[in-house]
Design an enzyme around this catalytic site. Structure first.
Site, PDB file in Angstrom:
ATOM      1  N   PRO A   1      -2.716  -8.039   4.319  1.00 51.47           N
ATOM      2  CA  PRO A   1      -3.672  -7.012   4.745  1.00 51.47           C
ATOM      3  C   PRO A   1      -3.134  -6.159   5.886  1.00 51.47           C
ATOM      4  O   PRO A   1      -2.405  -6.631   6.757  1.00 51.47           O
ATOM      5  CB  PRO A   1      -4.884  -7.833   5.191  1.00 51.47           C
ATOM      6  CG  PRO A   1      -4.769  -9.111   4.443  1.00 51.47           C
ATOM      7  CD  PRO A   1      -3.299  -9.380   4.338  1.00 51.47           C
ATOM      8  N   GLU A   2      -3.522  -4.890   5.864  1.00 49.86           N
ATOM      9  CA  GLU A   2      -3.166  -3.981   6.939  1.00 49.86           C
ATOM     10  C   GLU A   2      -4.170  -4.115   8.080  1.00 49.86           C
ATOM     11  O   GLU A   2      -5.235  -4.721   7.945  1.00 49.86           O
ATOM     12  CB  GLU A   2      -3.176  -2.537   6.405  1.00 49.86           C
ATOM     13  CG  GLU A   2      -2.423  -2.324   5.112  1.00 49.86           C
ATOM     14  CD  GLU A   2      -0.933  -2.113   5.313  1.00 49.86           C
ATOM     15  OE1 GLU A   2      -0.531  -1.526   6.322  1.00 49.86           O
ATOM     16  OE2 GLU A   2      -0.168  -2.544   4.436  1.00 49.86           O
TER      17      GLU A   2
ATOM     18  N   LYS B   1      -3.259  -8.115  13.164  1.00 49.18           N
ATOM     19  CA  LYS B   1      -3.675  -8.709  11.901  1.00 49.18           C
ATOM     20  C   LYS B   1      -4.335 -10.072  12.085  1.00 49.18           C
ATOM     21  O   LYS B   1      -4.540 -10.800  11.125  1.00 49.18           O
ATOM     22  CB  LYS B   1      -2.464  -8.834  10.969  1.00 49.18           C
ATOM     23  CG  LYS B   1      -1.837  -7.488  10.618  1.00 49.18           C
ATOM     24  CD  LYS B   1      -0.718  -7.673   9.619  1.00 49.18           C
ATOM     25  CE  LYS B   1      -0.050  -6.351   9.323  1.00 49.18           C
ATOM     26  NZ  LYS B   1       0.996  -6.502   8.294  1.00 49.18           N
TER      27      LYS B   1
ATOM     28  N   ASN C   1       2.757  -3.344   4.803  1.00 50.02           N
ATOM     29  CA  ASN C   1       3.709  -2.729   3.888  1.00 50.02           C
ATOM     30  C   ASN C   1       3.231  -1.384   3.351  1.00 50.02           C
ATOM     31  O   ASN C   1       4.018  -0.472   3.120  1.00 50.02           O
ATOM     32  CB  ASN C   1       3.994  -3.684   2.726  1.00 50.02           C
ATOM     33  CG  ASN C   1       5.377  -3.475   2.153  1.00 50.02           C
ATOM     34  OD1 ASN C   1       6.344  -3.373   2.894  1.00 50.02           O
ATOM     35  ND2 ASN C   1       5.471  -3.387   0.837  1.00 50.02           N
TER      36      ASN C   1
ATOM     37  N   ARG D   1      10.234  -6.715  -0.095  1.00 52.88           N
ATOM     38  CA  ARG D   1       8.923  -6.078  -0.235  1.00 52.88           C
ATOM     39  C   ARG D   1       9.097  -4.708  -0.869  1.00 52.88           C
ATOM     40  O   ARG D   1      10.076  -4.011  -0.593  1.00 52.88           O
ATOM     41  CB  ARG D   1       8.233  -5.929   1.127  1.00 52.88           C
ATOM     42  CG  ARG D   1       7.965  -7.249   1.823  1.00 52.88           C
ATOM     43  CD  ARG D   1       7.173  -7.033   3.086  1.00 52.88           C
ATOM     44  NE  ARG D   1       6.962  -8.276   3.801  1.00 52.88           N
ATOM     45  CZ  ARG D   1       6.146  -8.388   4.849  1.00 52.88           C
ATOM     46  NH1 ARG D   1       5.485  -7.339   5.285  1.00 52.88           N
ATOM     47  NH2 ARG D   1       6.002  -9.558   5.447  1.00 52.88           N
TER      48      ARG D   1
END
Length: 252
Positions: free
Chosen positions: A2-3, A51, A165, A238
């Protein structure tokens, strides 16, 4: 993973459901804290830190969690079916008389003294969505290793906290640099900080999945700026997306 905007939304949802109310149910399903009982204590607040999630509880305690790749907190009304996953994936249950919060698949869950929170989150750089945001410090952190690729520097939570990401690719698009460009070669590197901040601010109030993305997940689709086809690559195992015309720099 999660961002920062998703974690911010999760904290707001948990705070709305739990803060200011005593817990009538408490179940931490991790071996180290399985015997801890928070029943009767009032949840004071739930805040994000990059985060990470910090639920501060009466008596000087903090429940620290991290969503990792697949974790989630879900909130349910009394009698509502829990639908976040099978029971064996539940790591935490915090319930008030009005709402129950369930933590699923949380790779990090620990109960610590509030005064010791820095042990869990003290390594983080300035939080893009937090009250500690400091663009000067964030830029200084990013430039500490000028040879490091921009994408790697953005993902390092010790530099600035909150970029994942998705927003790594989006930030690189906004500053017109590929993720592999050394951060020290980026003209006007302060644009990195400004762009990352703008992206998270713009998306923190959007429902999950409704982000407006320029490159991420758009392989083979036309660039929203120039029309060239978006490309997909790999950086540190990624996926990464970029426009071959709008963005300058190495492509691996």
């Amino acid at each position: 993973m999660p961002e920062g905007d998703t974690v911010w939304q999760t904290a707001r949802r948990l705070h709305t459901a739990l803060a200011g109310r005593p817990l009538v149910r408490s179940d931490l399903r991790v071996p180290r804290f399985a015997t801890a009982d928070l029943t009767g204590r009032t949840v004071l607040e739930v805040i994000p830190r990059g985060k990470h999630l910090l639920a501060r509880i009466e008596g000087g305690l903090t429940l620290h969690s991290h969503l990792g790749m697949e974790g989630a907190w879900k909130v349910y009304a009394p009698g509502e079916r829990w639908r976040g996953g099978p029971a064996h994936q539940i790591r935490a249950v915090l319930g008030t008389a009005e709402r129950t919060a369930i933590g699923y698949r949380l790779p990090v869950l620990e109960l610590l003294r509030t005064r010791e929170e820095e042990r869990a989150v003290g390594h983080l750089g300035p939080d893009l969505l937090g009250p500690d945001w400091d663009p000067v410090a964030a830029l200084r952190n990013l430039l500490a290793d000028p040879a490091r690729p921009v994408g790697e520097a953005l993902l390092d939570q010790r530099n600035l906290a909150g970029v994942g990401n998705i927003f790594k690719s989006e930030t690189c698009f906004l500053v017109r640099a590929t993720p592999w460009l050394p951060v020290g070669e980026l003209p006007s590197p302060e644009r990195l900080v400004t762009a990352a901040k703008r992206l998270l601010e713009a998306n923190r109030n959007r429902p999950g999945g409704s982000r407006r993305l320029s490159v991420y997940g758009r392989k083979g689709l036309p660039c929203t700026r120039c029309g060239a086809l978006i490309r997909k690559g790999d950086q540190d195992d990624r996926p990464v997306y970029w426009c071959p015309v709008c963005q300058s720099g190495p492509t691996s």
